[in-house]
Design a protein around this motif. Sequence first.
Motif, PDB file in Angstrom:
ATOM      1  N   MET A 131       1.022 -29.659 -58.286  1.00 52.06           N
ATOM      2  CA  MET A 131       1.407 -28.603 -59.221  1.00 52.06           C
ATOM      3  C   MET A 131       2.064 -27.449 -58.470  1.00 52.06           C
ATOM      4  O   MET A 131       3.124 -26.964 -58.851  1.00 52.06           O
ATOM      5  CB  MET A 131       0.188 -28.069 -59.985  1.00 52.06           C
ATOM      6  CG  MET A 131      -0.230 -28.918 -61.170  1.00 52.06           C
ATOM      7  SD  MET A 131      -1.337 -30.223 -60.655  1.00 52.06           S
ATOM      8  CE  MET A 131      -2.862 -29.316 -60.464  1.00 52.06           C
ATOM      9  N   PHE A 140       4.031 -24.652 -60.102  1.00 49.05           N
ATOM     10  CA  PHE A 140       2.942 -24.368 -61.048  1.00 49.05           C
ATOM     11  C   PHE A 140       1.643 -24.010 -60.341  1.00 49.05           C
ATOM     12  O   PHE A 140       0.572 -24.445 -60.739  1.00 49.05           O
ATOM     13  CB  PHE A 140       2.724 -25.579 -61.969  1.00 49.05           C
ATOM     14  CG  PHE A 140       3.844 -25.785 -62.948  1.00 49.05           C
ATOM     15  CD1 PHE A 140       3.764 -25.276 -64.240  1.00 49.05           C
ATOM     16  CD2 PHE A 140       4.996 -26.476 -62.581  1.00 49.05           C
ATOM     17  CE1 PHE A 140       4.800 -25.464 -65.150  1.00 49.05           C
ATOM     18  CE2 PHE A 140       6.040 -26.659 -63.483  1.00 49.05           C
ATOM     19  CZ  PHE A 140       5.949 -26.152 -64.765  1.00 49.05           C
ATOM     20  N   HIS A 159       0.206 -21.423 -60.557  1.00 43.41           N
ATOM     21  CA  HIS A 159      -0.633 -20.696 -61.521  1.00 43.41           C
ATOM     22  C   HIS A 159      -1.476 -21.636 -62.387  1.00 43.41           C
ATOM     23  O   HIS A 159      -2.387 -21.185 -63.071  1.00 43.41           O
ATOM     24  CB  HIS A 159       0.234 -19.781 -62.405  1.00 43.41           C
ATOM     25  CG  HIS A 159       1.276 -20.509 -63.199  1.00 43.41           C
ATOM     26  ND1 HIS A 159       2.437 -21.009 -62.633  1.00 43.41           N
ATOM     27  CD2 HIS A 159       1.336 -20.819 -64.511  1.00 43.41           C
ATOM     28  CE1 HIS A 159       3.165 -21.595 -63.579  1.00 43.41           C
ATOM     29  NE2 HIS A 159       2.523 -21.494 -64.719  1.00 43.41           N
ATOM     30  N   LEU A 160      -1.187 -22.924 -62.358  1.00 41.08           N
ATOM     31  CA  LEU A 160      -2.017 -23.874 -63.116  1.00 41.08           C
ATOM     32  C   LEU A 160      -3.077 -24.533 -62.239  1.00 41.08           C
ATOM     33  O   LEU A 160      -3.814 -25.388 -62.701  1.00 41.08           O
ATOM     34  CB  LEU A 160      -1.141 -24.970 -63.731  1.00 41.08           C
ATOM     35  CG  LEU A 160      -0.138 -24.581 -64.820  1.00 41.08           C
ATOM     36  CD1 LEU A 160       0.557 -25.825 -65.356  1.00 41.08           C
ATOM     37  CD2 LEU A 160      -0.824 -23.834 -65.962  1.00 41.08           C
ATOM     38  N   SER A 161      -3.135 -24.144 -60.969  1.00 42.08           N
ATOM     39  CA  SER A 161      -4.048 -24.854 -60.059  1.00 42.08           C
ATOM     40  C   SER A 161      -5.452 -24.242 -60.025  1.00 42.08           C
ATOM     41  O   SER A 161      -6.284 -24.654 -59.245  1.00 42.08           O
ATOM     42  CB  SER A 161      -3.447 -24.914 -58.649  1.00 42.08           C
ATOM     43  OG  SER A 161      -3.300 -23.618 -58.129  1.00 42.08           O
ATOM     44  N   GLU A 162      -5.677 -23.288 -60.909  1.00 47.50           N
ATOM     45  CA  GLU A 162      -6.985 -22.611 -60.938  1.00 47.50           C
ATOM     46  C   GLU A 162      -8.152 -23.593 -61.090  1.00 47.50           C
ATOM     47  O   GLU A 162      -9.157 -23.503 -60.392  1.00 47.50           O
ATOM     48  CB  GLU A 162      -6.997 -21.631 -62.101  1.00 47.50           C
ATOM     49  CG  GLU A 162      -7.771 -20.363 -61.827  1.00 47.50           C
ATOM     50  CD  GLU A 162      -7.545 -19.366 -62.968  1.00 47.50           C
ATOM     51  OE1 GLU A 162      -8.520 -19.031 -63.632  1.00 47.50           O
ATOM     52  OE2 GLU A 162      -6.379 -18.970 -63.190  1.00 47.50           O
ATOM     53  N   GLU A 183       7.015 -19.351 -63.401  1.00 53.30           N
ATOM     54  CA  GLU A 183       6.223 -18.396 -64.188  1.00 53.30           C
ATOM     55  C   GLU A 183       7.096 -17.640 -65.174  1.00 53.30           C
ATOM     56  O   GLU A 183       6.659 -17.292 -66.273  1.00 53.30           O
ATOM     57  CB  GLU A 183       5.502 -17.412 -63.267  1.00 53.30           C
ATOM     58  CG  GLU A 183       4.203 -17.973 -62.720  1.00 53.30           C
ATOM     59  CD  GLU A 183       3.545 -17.035 -61.717  1.00 53.30           C
ATOM     60  OE1 GLU A 183       3.386 -15.850 -62.049  1.00 53.30           O
ATOM     61  OE2 GLU A 183       3.221 -17.505 -60.614  1.00 53.30           O
ATOM     62  N   LYS A 210       7.207 -29.032 -67.575  1.00 51.99           N
ATOM     63  CA  LYS A 210       6.092 -28.137 -67.867  1.00 51.99           C
ATOM     64  C   LYS A 210       4.943 -28.921 -68.515  1.00 51.99           C
ATOM     65  O   LYS A 210       3.783 -28.778 -68.128  1.00 51.99           O
ATOM     66  CB  LYS A 210       6.590 -27.049 -68.819  1.00 51.99           C
ATOM     67  CG  LYS A 210       5.634 -25.877 -68.948  1.00 51.99           C
ATOM     68  CD  LYS A 210       6.314 -24.761 -69.708  1.00 51.99           C
ATOM     69  CE  LYS A 210       5.350 -23.629 -69.984  1.00 51.99           C
ATOM     70  NZ  LYS A 210       6.043 -22.518 -70.654  1.00 51.99           N
ATOM     71  N   LYS A 223       1.214 -29.550 -67.010  1.00 52.35           N
ATOM     72  CA  LYS A 223       0.040 -29.067 -67.745  1.00 52.35           C
ATOM     73  C   LYS A 223      -0.985 -30.187 -67.918  1.00 52.35           C
ATOM     74  O   LYS A 223      -2.180 -29.961 -67.762  1.00 52.35           O
ATOM     75  CB  LYS A 223       0.465 -28.522 -69.114  1.00 52.35           C
ATOM     76  CG  LYS A 223       1.007 -27.100 -69.014  1.00 52.35           C
ATOM     77  CD  LYS A 223       1.015 -26.422 -70.362  1.00 52.35           C
ATOM     78  CE  LYS A 223       1.113 -24.918 -70.164  1.00 52.35           C
ATOM     79  NZ  LYS A 223       1.489 -24.211 -71.387  1.00 52.35           N
ATOM     80  N   ALA A 277      -2.567 -30.796 -64.492  1.00 56.70           N
ATOM     81  CA  ALA A 277      -3.504 -29.740 -64.122  1.00 56.70           C
ATOM     82  C   ALA A 277      -4.786 -29.870 -64.923  1.00 56.70           C
ATOM     83  O   ALA A 277      -5.892 -29.685 -64.409  1.00 56.70           O
ATOM     84  CB  ALA A 277      -2.872 -28.380 -64.362  1.00 56.70           C
ATOM     85  N   PHE A 278      -4.666 -30.237 -66.179  1.00 56.60           N
ATOM     86  CA  PHE A 278      -5.835 -30.374 -67.053  1.00 56.60           C
ATOM     87  C   PHE A 278      -6.740 -31.498 -66.551  1.00 56.60           C
ATOM     88  O   PHE A 278      -7.933 -31.314 -66.325  1.00 56.60           O
ATOM     89  CB  PHE A 278      -5.361 -30.629 -68.492  1.00 56.60           C
ATOM     90  CG  PHE A 278      -6.479 -30.775 -69.472  1.00 56.60           C
ATOM     91  CD1 PHE A 278      -7.257 -29.666 -69.824  1.00 56.60           C
ATOM     92  CD2 PHE A 278      -6.771 -32.008 -70.049  1.00 56.60           C
ATOM     93  CE1 PHE A 278      -8.291 -29.788 -70.727  1.00 56.60           C
ATOM     94  CE2 PHE A 278      -7.814 -32.143 -70.946  1.00 56.60           C
ATOM     95  CZ  PHE A 278      -8.580 -31.027 -71.292  1.00 56.60           C
ATOM     96  N   SER A 288      -8.473 -30.861 -63.241  1.00 53.30           N
ATOM     97  CA  SER A 288      -9.455 -29.775 -63.215  1.00 53.30           C
ATOM     98  C   SER A 288     -10.854 -30.268 -63.550  1.00 53.30           C
ATOM     99  O   SER A 288     -11.841 -29.595 -63.298  1.00 53.30           O
ATOM    100  CB  SER A 288      -9.067 -28.689 -64.226  1.00 53.30           C
ATOM    101  OG  SER A 288      -7.838 -28.118 -63.856  1.00 53.30           O
TER     102      SER A 288
END
Lengths: 194, 244, 458
Positions: B46, B51, B53-56, C384, C393, C397, C400-401, C404
Amino acid sequence: MNSRQKILDNIEKNKPAFVSLPDTKNLFATGNENVVKKFSEVLESISSTVKKVNGWQDIPDEISGLKNNGNYVLNAVEEINNDREIIINKTKDELEKSDYVFIKGEIAVAENGAVWVTEKNAANRLLPFICRHLCLIIDSKNIVHNMHDAYEKIKIDETGFGVFISGPSKTADIEQSLVIGAHGALDLTVYIIQ
Amino acid sequence: MTVGLFIPCYIDQFYPQVGIASLELLEKLGCRVVFPTKQTCCGQPMANSGFDHLSEGCNKNFVNNFEGIEYIVCPSGSCTLHIKEHLHYKEKEQEAERIRNNVYELSEFLVDVLQVKNVQAKFPYKVGFHSSCHGQRGLHLSSMSETMQPAFSKPEFLLNMVDGIEISHTERVDECCGFGGTFSVFEEAVSARMGKDRVAAHQKNNVSYITGVDMSCLMHLEGILKRQRSDIKVMHFAEILNHG
Amino acid sequence: MKEAIINHAQSAKQFNTDEARVNWHDETLWMVRSKRDKAAKSVEEWETLRSLASSVKEHTLSNLNEYLIEFEKQANKNGVKVYWAADAKEHNEIVLKIINEEKISKVVKSKSMLTEECHLNKYLEQNGIEVVDTDLGERIVQFRKEIPSHIVLPAIHLKKSDVSETFNQYLGTEKNNTDPQYLTSAARVHLREKFLSSEVAITGVNFAIAETGAVVVCTNEGNADMGVHAARVHIASMGIEKIIPKANHLGIFLRLLARSATGQPITTYSSHYHRAREGASMHIVIVDNGRSRQLANENFRNSLKCIRCGACFNTCPVYRRSSGHSYHNAIAGPIGSVLAPNMDKQKNYDLPFASTLCGSCTNVCPVKINLHEQLWKWRQLLTEEGYVSVGKKMMMKIMAFVLSYPLLYQIAGKSARFALTYFPFMLKIKKINPWYVNREMPQAPKQSFTSWYIQHKK
């Protein structure tokens, strides 16, 4: 607000915090390197000819030889009988006809074969560039190790124009094939006075 | 010495043998190895795609998995570099910082921390070494062709301990293979071309294997080798060091 | 967000359809990189020089306004007229005004990336001025109505057969004579006439010395000097970042510049212009055009240290295999990709992605610009701010989802959905999976490492 002020204000506003200037005095002293040898080697590696002569008195003979072969020679060297008066008053079209040009170099640099030539040395700024064959004369006493030493020795704004010349003009813009002789001199001979 | 094994997601999913070799190797060398099983990904795919900022979520998960483990060791230069440079987790920033300072790529851990002097391994083949950029230029696992410094290489220092191995280098010794994470798909033409050039350079040397510290680069090269029906195989350097 | 109008990846793909041309481009630029390595190795203090050069530039940027004022004062003392241009438009207008005041219609120009950036040629031509680029490579691309593809080697995208064809058309050289010596001689004759008949010479600036008010220009061909000394009027265009504090700093920069650029110990001519000769005039246009904005951003400001050597181009494995025109910007390569988004984000947001972040550019940079780190930073900032395609994008997403949540990751890994969620490009269909065009997919093993570990070790 005029652009000058706008630019300066923007820089003032945007510049980073002050960073001090590093000390650049006496950089990289080079011990006992033989500068004449190094200078000659570098010049030869960049398609230039090196000729060693004993003194200024040897230059007029070189010039006579060239003239006798039918070359149009212009000599700007103050140390010997010269053509400076003529050179100063020549138009660019007249200078373009010069075959050989003789100019004294102030300082030379061993590491890169560069010779510092000023407007005063050349008598006419166009001269070192417009001729077909450029001959620079340098006293071996005035050869330094590297560019740091050179800038310590020269007074850069003594005349309105000065140039480091290292080799003949060249280009590799066509397929990276090196071609000697682009817009400036087609070849370079450096006379080193021993 | 307790070592937390950090296995990159693509190794977990596609190259489990690299994880196994890393684990066995570390155990052989006397480490107590733990593998936090809830790890997923370091977040690099990411972040390198813009991205970060999406790696949180990835960061949070990473910190929670490796919290309190003395050394974190990973058989990938690229993932290690990402953690070292970009791991942040607001709620446990101190721990994130500790992890950043204690994460090691496998070869640097073996050379710098364990100070390994020999490995019991045998691999009688000619092996081309692929220098992965993030490990080399990011983590300084080896000297770089661009900078004027004495030559060294941590992974090759280790590989040279293997019996029978013959390591070969290509022309352009540390040219990038063109993987580059999502670069490999978004800039497919250039990526594939770079990979083909690397493969061709190794083929010139008649190697049987190509090895390196990053399985991602090797995955890319393997894809090209297989498409070309080449006999050359790729193998992670941990597998070679663990080869009996 | 819309796709960038011309996209690096698409242009690079196009360039890669001619494999022989890519081979040649890559190998030739690699040769230049190798020459740079050899030249750098010959200087024992190379790495120290790089650090010094970087420090001098960092210092200068931190005091830039003061140095510009000092430079202007000294230049004025030398009888040089100094102008300030906030942007490209103002720069072009200033140059035209000087030319018009002298009632001149023919101009020669030596290499200046700044005037390329400002599209000066087009502007002058629209206003009835003949502009002749005198650097051989630039003259070639000017004839062909192209832009330079490299800041030091402007025609490196062309083969000698291309040049031969162009010169045959414009200079009447023999058809199919591709000898570089022959073609260069023809250009010399053609440009001599231009030098002798032009009364205005425009040059770029490599360095501007605050202490003495000089501008320094480096060429191999001698075209800057032929132009300037044959003309009545010299106009030098410089970006605000060209300043160095003192003349002796040139020792550092001139040792690095040509060695980094082409592997030469120094360029043939390093010309120091302080004052116009008698009867002539000298003008310096100082241009901002987005530079002071770049200075504001701590992530990108140090790109202003650049001395335009082109070493980052030559070493960049992506540049070598995509060619300069793929970067659709006056300055291509890694440094171009760092500078361009500051000028126009919409037009250039693809460029920071035209890199594998291998870091070789940073290592060769003579002034230590952290190029690959800045490319990474631009990726974050542009994304950003929304400069990203919808598809990418979405993909990120989802990734990343899934990544996580360990449970989701494990479920995804075990199922066929893994391919679609984790790598949406895993299908073996070339049209929708770029990976598969030239590469086989990795084979999924029976068991992931995690499940092996749980089975064997826990």
